[in-house]
Design an enzyme around this catalytic site. Sequence first.
Site, PDB file in Angstrom:
ATOM      1  N   ASP A  49       0.854  -1.186   0.000  1.00 48.36           N
ATOM      2  CA  ASP A  49       0.000   0.000   0.000  1.00 48.36           C
ATOM      3  C   ASP A  49       0.888   1.235   0.000  1.00 48.36           C
ATOM      4  O   ASP A  49       1.953   1.235   0.648  1.00 48.36           O
ATOM      5  CB  ASP A  49      -0.874  -0.029   1.268  1.00 48.36           C
ATOM      6  CG  ASP A  49      -2.028   0.960   1.187  1.00 48.36           C
ATOM      7  OD1 ASP A  49      -1.767   2.170   1.000  1.00 48.36           O
ATOM      8  OD2 ASP A  49      -3.180   0.507   1.305  1.00 48.36           O
ATOM      9  N   SER A  73      -8.270   6.515  -9.046  1.00 47.42           N
ATOM     10  CA  SER A  73      -8.245   7.066 -10.404  1.00 47.42           C
ATOM     11  C   SER A  73      -9.550   7.751 -10.799  1.00 47.42           C
ATOM     12  O   SER A  73      -9.715   8.134 -11.959  1.00 47.42           O
ATOM     13  CB  SER A  73      -7.915   5.953 -11.403  1.00 47.42           C
ATOM     14  OG  SER A  73      -8.889   4.933 -11.332  1.00 47.42           O
ATOM     15  N   TYR A 143     -10.216  14.455  -6.748  1.00 49.50           N
ATOM     16  CA  TYR A 143      -9.261  13.638  -7.517  1.00 49.50           C
ATOM     17  C   TYR A 143      -8.323  14.538  -8.340  1.00 49.50           C
ATOM     18  O   TYR A 143      -7.084  14.405  -8.281  1.00 49.50           O
ATOM     19  CB  TYR A 143     -10.051  12.676  -8.417  1.00 49.50           C
ATOM     20  CG  TYR A 143      -9.247  12.052  -9.523  1.00 49.50           C
ATOM     21  CD1 TYR A 143      -8.218  11.158  -9.251  1.00 49.50           C
ATOM     22  CD2 TYR A 143      -9.505  12.373 -10.864  1.00 49.50           C
ATOM     23  CE1 TYR A 143      -7.480  10.592 -10.275  1.00 49.50           C
ATOM     24  CE2 TYR A 143      -8.775  11.814 -11.891  1.00 49.50           C
ATOM     25  CZ  TYR A 143      -7.755  10.923 -11.589  1.00 49.50           C
ATOM     26  OH  TYR A 143      -7.012  10.380 -12.604  1.00 49.50           O
ATOM     27  N   SER A 172      -7.449  10.225 -21.920  1.00 50.60           N
ATOM     28  CA  SER A 172      -8.155   8.958 -21.697  1.00 50.60           C
ATOM     29  C   SER A 172      -7.369   7.870 -22.409  1.00 50.60           C
ATOM     30  O   SER A 172      -7.368   7.816 -23.638  1.00 50.60           O
ATOM     31  CB  SER A 172      -9.559   9.006 -22.312  1.00 50.60           C
ATOM     32  OG  SER A 172     -10.316  10.050 -21.764  1.00 50.60           O
TER      33      SER A 172
HETATM   34  P1  NAI Z   1      -6.932   2.013 -12.122  1.00 44.41           P
HETATM   35  O1  NAI Z   1      -7.898   2.439 -11.076  1.00 44.41           O
HETATM   36  O2  NAI Z   1      -7.362   0.951 -13.073  1.00 44.41           O
HETATM   37  O3  NAI Z   1      -5.575   1.543 -11.444  1.00 44.41           O
HETATM   38  C1  NAI Z   1      -5.056   2.132 -10.285  1.00 44.41           C
HETATM   39  C2  NAI Z   1      -4.323   1.061  -9.501  1.00 44.41           C
HETATM   40  O4  NAI Z   1      -3.778   1.663  -8.333  1.00 44.41           O
HETATM   41  C3  NAI Z   1      -5.238  -0.085  -9.058  1.00 44.41           C
HETATM   42  O5  NAI Z   1      -4.729  -1.324  -9.501  1.00 44.41           O
HETATM   43  C4  NAI Z   1      -5.237   0.010  -7.551  1.00 44.41           C
HETATM   44  O6  NAI Z   1      -5.288  -1.244  -6.890  1.00 44.41           O
HETATM   45  C5  NAI Z   1      -3.928   0.723  -7.273  1.00 44.41           C
HETATM   46  N1  NAI Z   1      -3.966   1.437  -6.007  1.00 44.41           N
HETATM   47  C6  NAI Z   1      -4.960   2.244  -5.543  1.00 44.41           C
HETATM   48  N2  NAI Z   1      -4.676   2.680  -4.323  1.00 44.41           N
HETATM   49  C7  NAI Z   1      -3.477   2.155  -3.996  1.00 44.41           C
HETATM   50  C8  NAI Z   1      -2.659   2.237  -2.852  1.00 44.41           C
HETATM   51  N3  NAI Z   1      -3.032   2.950  -1.776  1.00 44.41           N
HETATM   52  N4  NAI Z   1      -1.502   1.571  -2.840  1.00 44.41           N
HETATM   53  C9  NAI Z   1      -1.107   0.833  -3.920  1.00 44.41           C
HETATM   54  N5  NAI Z   1      -1.843   0.714  -5.037  1.00 44.41           N
HETATM   55  C10 NAI Z   1      -3.021   1.365  -5.069  1.00 44.41           C
HETATM   56  O7  NAI Z   1      -6.517   3.340 -12.907  1.00 44.41           O
HETATM   57  P2  NAI Z   1      -5.847   3.475 -14.344  1.00 44.41           P
HETATM   58  O8  NAI Z   1      -6.874   3.832 -15.309  1.00 44.41           O
HETATM   59  O9  NAI Z   1      -4.995   2.292 -14.587  1.00 44.41           O
HETATM   60  O10 NAI Z   1      -4.937   4.762 -14.119  1.00 44.41           O
HETATM   61  C11 NAI Z   1      -3.609   4.656 -13.654  1.00 44.41           C
HETATM   62  C12 NAI Z   1      -3.139   6.031 -13.205  1.00 44.41           C
HETATM   63  O11 NAI Z   1      -3.213   6.939 -14.295  1.00 44.41           O
HETATM   64  C13 NAI Z   1      -3.972   6.629 -12.075  1.00 44.41           C
HETATM   65  O12 NAI Z   1      -3.111   7.357 -11.227  1.00 44.41           O
HETATM   66  C14 NAI Z   1      -4.904   7.576 -12.796  1.00 44.41           C
HETATM   67  O13 NAI Z   1      -5.288   8.646 -11.968  1.00 44.41           O
HETATM   68  C15 NAI Z   1      -4.032   8.047 -13.955  1.00 44.41           C
HETATM   69  N6  NAI Z   1      -4.824   8.428 -15.113  1.00 44.41           N
HETATM   70  C16 NAI Z   1      -5.394   7.465 -15.900  1.00 44.41           C
HETATM   71  C17 NAI Z   1      -6.118   7.828 -17.017  1.00 44.41           C
HETATM   72  C18 NAI Z   1      -6.658   6.796 -17.947  1.00 44.41           C
HETATM   73  O14 NAI Z   1      -7.180   7.181 -18.994  1.00 44.41           O
HETATM   74  N7  NAI Z   1      -6.575   5.501 -17.652  1.00 44.41           N
HETATM   75  C19 NAI Z   1      -6.350   9.242 -17.344  1.00 44.41           C
HETATM   76  C20 NAI Z   1      -5.698  10.179 -16.445  1.00 44.41           C
HETATM   77  C21 NAI Z   1      -4.963   9.762 -15.387  1.00 44.41           C
HETATM   78  C1  15L Z   2      -8.950  10.086 -15.546  1.00 45.87           C
HETATM   79  O1  15L Z   2      -8.188  10.783 -14.894  1.00 45.87           O
HETATM   80  C2  15L Z   2      -9.391   8.752 -15.078  1.00 45.87           C
HETATM   81  O2  15L Z   2      -8.427   8.123 -14.272  1.00 45.87           O
HETATM   82  C3  15L Z   2      -9.768   7.839 -16.231  1.00 45.87           C
HETATM   83  O3  15L Z   2     -10.450   6.710 -15.713  1.00 45.87           O
HETATM   84  C4  15L Z   2     -10.658   8.566 -17.225  1.00 45.87           C
HETATM   85  O4  15L Z   2     -11.873   8.877 -16.620  1.00 45.87           O
HETATM   86  C5  15L Z   2      -9.967   9.832 -17.718  1.00 45.87           C
HETATM   87  O5  15L Z   2      -9.516  10.636 -16.658  1.00 45.87           O
HETATM   88  C6  15L Z   2     -10.843  10.706 -18.609  1.00 45.87           C
HETATM   89  O6  15L Z   2     -10.858  11.919 -18.436  1.00 45.87           O
HETATM   90  O7  15L Z   2     -11.476  10.152 -19.513  1.00 45.87           O
END
Ligand code: NAI
Ligand code: 15L
Length: 274
Positions: A49, A73, A143, A172
């Site tokens: 964590d 996220s 967030y 995204s």
């Molecule tokens: P996700 O929610 O699928 O993955 C986040 C991961 O972080 C999860 O596997 C979760 O278990 C882990 N996590 C959460 N809290 C934790 C903690 N306290 N300690 C350790 N691990 C922890 O999100 P996604 O889509 O994979 O995004 C990854 C990163 O990129 C995030 O920081 C998100 O804010 C950022 N992001 C993603 C976007 C996207 O389009 N996927 C867009 C903008 C930002």
């Molecule tokens: C984010 O920051 C989120 O982590 C992702 O799940 C999408 O919602 C993305 O922005 C978005 O703006 O589409």
Amino acid sequence: MPAARTVLLTGAAGGLGTLMRELLPAYGYELRLLDVRPVEGAPDAITADLADLDALREAVRGVDAIIHLAGISLEAPFEKILKANIEGTYHLYEAARQEGVGRVVFASSNHAVGFTPRPEGDAPLPPESLIPVHTPRRPDTFYGLSKSFGEDLAQFYWDKHGLETVSVRIGSCFAEPTSVRMLSVWMSPADGARLFHAALTAQGVGHTVVYGSSANTRLWWDLTSARALGYEPQDDSEPYAEKLIAEQGELDPSDPAHNHLGGPFVTDPPIWPY
Ligand code: NAI
Ligand code: 15L
């Protein structure tokens, strides 16, 4: 290709982490994986964590760089965001500093500037209409506020400790765009890997902020600082436009959920389910 470099990938069990686990090894990286949840198909992944500074110190020991994806996220109550994204990101930087890691690639988000009005006009917009990286931050959620904090934290660790960061304001990043808004902010997974690779290898980045998206015809923001790292996006969401617009209609310029960079996050953000 660079010589094999070891990179800690936090958030490895998540959506983006799963995509990057598949794509980044082709660039020559050896990935060390970390998540609070088990990482499917990766029994050696570190389960920790972000609250646990000692575990983070051990996890970052000996790596060349960190891609920091872990955290909440989506939108969540402030107390949860505080623990995972604000304190958690601080712990990650403190672990990196204490163990002498030189660079972090920080997954910031478009939601750090989500209340910024989207630029008006027909696509493709002229360069002077694109939102620059130095636009004032206008978080659209707790967030987004945590991502704004993360960018400040990155600047502080560069100024105070010489720890470099590229903060990527990701749009995204999913296999395909699924909304009309995403036609503007989509980053294909392959371009995501290209951008992370550029962020890991560019020289002398100090703290650099970039937008993370593909070379979309309907782009809203300026990719100049990303291109300056050596990023050359290859994809464009435009092939998806006709179908998405037929299904969902054009963006309504009078609807707050359509006329800000952050889209629905400004009115009705998706909530973190855990
Ligand atoms: P996700 O929610 O699928 O993955 C986040 C991961 O972080 C999860 O596997 C979760 O278990 C882990 N996590 C959460 N809290 C934790 C903690 N306290 N300690 C350790 N691990 C922890 O999100 P996604 O889509 O994979 O995004 C990854 C990163 O990129 C995030 O920081 C998100 O804010 C950022 N992001 C993603 C976007 C996207 O389009 N996927 C867009 C903008 C930002
Ligand atoms: C984010 O920051 C989120 O982590 C992702 O799940 C999408 O919602 C993305 O922005 C978005 O703006 O589409």
